[in-house]
Design a protein around this motif. Structure first.
Motif, mmCIF file in Angstrom:
data_model
loop_
_atom_site.group_PDB
_atom_site.id
_atom_site.type_symbol
_atom_site.label_atom_id
_atom_site.label_comp_id
_atom_site.label_asym_id
_atom_site.label_seq_id
_atom_site.Cartn_x
_atom_site.Cartn_y
_atom_site.Cartn_z
ATOM 1 N N SER A 143 0.475 16.376 -20.879
ATOM 2 C CA SER A 143 1.007 17.648 -21.389
ATOM 3 C C SER A 143 2.420 17.470 -21.935
ATOM 4 C CB SER A 143 0.965 18.714 -20.295
ATOM 5 O OG SER A 143 1.804 18.363 -19.238
ATOM 6 N N MET A 144 3.180 16.492 -21.388
ATOM 7 C CA MET A 144 4.518 16.212 -21.927
ATOM 8 C C MET A 144 4.422 15.693 -23.358
ATOM 9 S SD MET A 144 6.134 14.535 -18.523
ATOM 10 C CE MET A 144 7.503 13.682 -19.248
ATOM 11 N N LEU A 156 -7.118 15.141 -21.508
ATOM 12 C CA LEU A 156 -7.456 16.541 -21.283
ATOM 13 C C LEU A 156 -6.195 17.389 -21.168
ATOM 14 C CD1 LEU A 156 -10.487 16.359 -18.827
ATOM 15 C CD2 LEU A 156 -10.494 17.015 -21.223
ATOM 16 N N SER A 157 -5.179 16.843 -20.499
ATOM 17 C CA SER A 157 -3.924 17.591 -20.380
ATOM 18 C C SER A 157 -3.251 17.736 -21.735
ATOM 19 C CB SER A 157 -2.970 16.887 -19.423
ATOM 20 O OG SER A 157 -3.531 16.826 -18.145
ATOM 21 N N PHE A 158 -3.366 16.690 -22.548
ATOM 22 C CA PHE A 158 -2.798 16.722 -23.892
ATOM 23 C C PHE A 158 -3.406 17.871 -24.699
ATOM 24 C CE2 PHE A 158 -2.636 15.441 -28.353
ATOM 25 C CZ PHE A 158 -1.313 15.066 -28.494
ATOM 26 N N LEU A 159 -4.722 18.064 -24.485
ATOM 27 C CA LEU A 159 -5.417 19.137 -25.200
ATOM 28 C C LEU A 159 -5.182 20.500 -24.555
ATOM 29 C CD1 LEU A 159 -8.796 17.411 -25.978
ATOM 30 C CD2 LEU A 159 -6.907 17.848 -27.531
ATOM 31 N N GLY A 160 -4.430 20.498 -23.447
ATOM 32 C CA GLY A 160 -4.150 21.765 -22.791
ATOM 33 C C GLY A 160 -5.208 22.186 -21.790
ATOM 34 N N LEU A 161 -6.140 21.244 -21.466
ATOM 35 C CA LEU A 161 -7.205 21.593 -20.523
ATOM 36 C C LEU A 161 -6.892 21.130 -19.112
ATOM 37 C CD1 LEU A 161 -10.189 20.559 -22.790
ATOM 38 C CD2 LEU A 161 -9.331 22.861 -22.374
ATOM 39 N N GLY A 162 -5.865 20.285 -18.982
ATOM 40 C CA GLY A 162 -5.541 19.763 -17.660
ATOM 41 C C GLY A 162 -4.316 20.457 -17.107
ATOM 42 N N ALA A 163 -3.292 19.631 -16.795
ATOM 43 C CA ALA A 163 -2.063 20.184 -16.232
ATOM 44 C C ALA A 163 -1.435 21.178 -17.209
ATOM 45 C CB ALA A 163 -1.084 19.044 -15.942
ATOM 46 N N GLN A 164 -0.945 22.282 -16.664
ATOM 47 C CA GLN A 164 -0.346 23.307 -17.515
ATOM 48 C C GLN A 164 1.178 23.214 -17.447
ATOM 49 O OE1 GLN A 164 -2.424 25.405 -19.298
ATOM 50 N NE2 GLN A 164 -4.006 24.072 -18.470
ATOM 51 N N PRO A 165 1.875 23.441 -18.579
ATOM 52 C CA PRO A 165 3.333 23.463 -18.552
ATOM 53 C C PRO A 165 3.798 24.577 -17.611
ATOM 54 C CG PRO A 165 2.476 23.672 -20.794
ATOM 55 C CD PRO A 165 1.322 23.709 -19.897
ATOM 56 N N PRO A 166 4.887 24.458 -16.929
ATOM 57 C CA PRO A 166 5.874 23.379 -17.075
ATOM 58 C C PRO A 166 5.621 22.164 -16.180
ATOM 59 C CG PRO A 166 6.700 25.013 -15.554
ATOM 60 C CD PRO A 166 5.330 25.471 -15.966
#
Lengths: 253, 283
Positions: free
Chosen positions: B238-239, B222-232
């Protein structure tokens, strides 16, 4: 007339099946258990004996009819009434090992009813050991787990548990049926002694008519959920009126 | 004992010893990972958020063991810092759904009737949503973020525990030890917590252990898709996402967090497998 401790009035039990309609386990069964007597209930497998035991104990509600213990309607007892009820009436199950929580010690199971009546810990421990000794085991059995004892020892512990709060009525649902003959005889001996010492009234549910003969004052014959006949043990066994009873007796003797 | 019996017993004894070693090894690794996540700030060699564009996209070298990303941040530090989000949020997510699902299941199995039907239909409803679509909807309503991603995952994964606990409770309820405890004057709550729960806990624990790996993958996904942890925020999913365009040229930016996910999921899955083998050796 003696006092009736349990009064079962036209009990019926219908189990609702999921797709094959309903099964009637009991039809209009009435009986009384009088003070100080041992009433045997015999019948083959599927005759509704165990259902009857569960109804009498309030483990399942009857479809119609009622069970009275004193002034308590067993099927409709609230939490407070239940505590009083189960201080008067206790049950011993057929499957001795299965009737103890496999994750708790025997002593824990035996002391459960005392704990639920807020007795202090040391008092419970003392009483549990006393009960075990009274039932022919040593006090050390309190710390054993069900898997570590034999079937006979476990049934002794189950009897100790049933007697923990000094009930006047004991319901034995095939309590000796899973045991081999010698152990069975020992348990019957124990029950006879306890009955004498504690003045117990017993409902003895059993398929073995020979055991009923040596243990019960009165017998009730159950077949397919109906009472076929009842009477004093000696009379009924020497001159059975019903052909089914005769067949049941002839199968043993 | 016969010779065949003796041999079988010896083999079983060896299997048990081997299992114990495995159990010890994997739980030690898991504990190490959790400790690392808890004390990630203390063990990071560099500041995981300190940008230094002069050092951007360096290949792994003695100063930066996993290289640096497009902003010159030390990858190793970011992977370590990311473990905090990934591991701790996964663990709390799994703990929450296991506890909540089990409680709901035991309750349903115990009372049956109307409350059971209502709760079980709700669980059917939750199961009917495809996980990602549901997570998208949650993210759309509540916004992105690890917490919201965890909420979406929790909503679709608690029914598994509820069903398991319910069916085991139904099975336990018919046992005579429960009836005996009832005759001893136990209340409903006592029956559920003292007798039913301890007897059904084994399979639920195993399910939860095996779920840790799955949940970690899903959270990272989910983070990979931008739905989870947000950058930075340093988070493995997300990394990987932010480095994916550089996969051909600067592969360490994607591979470092990827390896971290792989290793962590492997450790928790192996631990779950071992616990299962340990609890029911028959299978």
């Amino acid at each position: 007339m003696r006092k009736a401790l349990i009064k079962a009035e036209s009990l019926s039990k219908v189990f609702a099946g999921k797709n094959k309609g309903e099964t009637r386990a009991l039809y209009d069964v009435s009986f009384e258990l009088y003070e100080g007597e041992t009433l045997g209930i015999v019948g083959e497998s599927g005759s509704g004996k165990s259902t009857l035991a569960k109804l009498v104990c309030g483990l399942m509600p009857p479809s119609s009819g009622s069970v009275w213990v004193g002034r308590t309607n067993v099927g409709k007892a609230g939490r407070k009434e239940r505590l009083e009820l189960y201080a008067r009436m206790q049950m011993v199950f057929q499957d001795s090992k299965g009737s103890f929580d496999s994750r708790r010690t025997l002593g824990d199971g035996i002391g459960e009813s005392l704990r639920n009546r807020k007795l202090p810990k040391e008092e419970i421990r003392r009483r549990v050991e006393e009960l075990l000794t009274d039932c022919g085991l040593s006090g050390e059995f309190a710390d054993r787990y069900p898997r570590e004892v034999s079937g006979g020892e476990c049934q002794r512990a189950a009897i100790a548990r049933a007697l923990a709060i000094k009930p006047e009525i004991l319901i034995l649902d095939e309590a000796t049926s899973a045991l081999d003959v010698t152990v069975q005889a020992q348990i019957i001996g124990l029950l006879k002694r306890l009955r004498e010492e504690r003045g117990l009234s017993i409902l003895f549910i059993c398929h073995n008519i020979a055991l009923v003969q040596q243990f019960c004052d009165r017998v009730l014959v159950l077949k397919e959920g109906r009472v076929l006949e009842s009477g004093m043990t000696d009379e009924l066994l020497s001159s059975p009126q019903n052909p089914y009873t005769r067949a049941l007796i002839e199968a043993v003797f | 004992m016969s010779r065949v019996g003796a041999k079988r017993a010896r083999v079983q004894g060896m299997k048990k010893d081997y299992l114990k070693i495995r159990l010890f090894l994997f739980s030690a690794l898991a504990v190490l990972l959790i400790l690392g996540a808890l004390f990630s700030e203390q063990i990071c060699p560099c500041d995981p958020y300190g940008q230094d564009l002069a050092k951007a996209l360096q290949a792994p070298n003695p100063g930066h063991l996993m290289g640096t990303d497009a902003y010159g941040r030390d990858m190793l530090s970011r992977v370590i810092a990311g473990s905090k989000v990934s591991i701790l949020s996964t663990l709390s997510l799994v703990a929450f759904i296991a506890v909540f699902g089990t409680a709901a299941g035991v309750f349903c199995g115990y009372v049956e009737g109307l409350p059971d039907s209502v709760l079980m239909r709700i669980s059917d409803l939750c199961l009917a949503f495809p996980g990602l679509v549901f997570a998208l909807a949650v993210a759309a309503i509540l916004g992105g973020g690890v917490l919201n991603a965890a909420i979406a995952l929790a909503a679709i994964s608690w029914p598994k525990y509820a069903r398991l606990a319910r069916s085991r409770t139904l099975e336990m309820k018919g046992r005579s030890f429960i009836e005996a405890a009832f005759l001893s004057g136990d209340t409903d709550l006592q029956l559920m917590t003292r007798h039913i729960l301890p007897n059904i806990a084994g399979p639920i624990l195993v399910t939860a252990m095996l779920d840790i790996g799955t949940m970690m993958m899903e959270l990272a996904g989910l983070s990979f898709l931008g739905l989870g942890a947000q950058p930075p925020t340093a988070e493995w999913g997300s990394m990987m996402s932010s480095g994916r365009s550089m996969l051909q040229t600067y592969p360490w930016v994607v591979l470092s967090p990827g390896l971290a996910v792989f290793a962590t999921v492997a450790v928790f899955n192996l631990l779950g497998d071992t616990v299962r083998d340990y609890l029911d050796p028959g299978q």
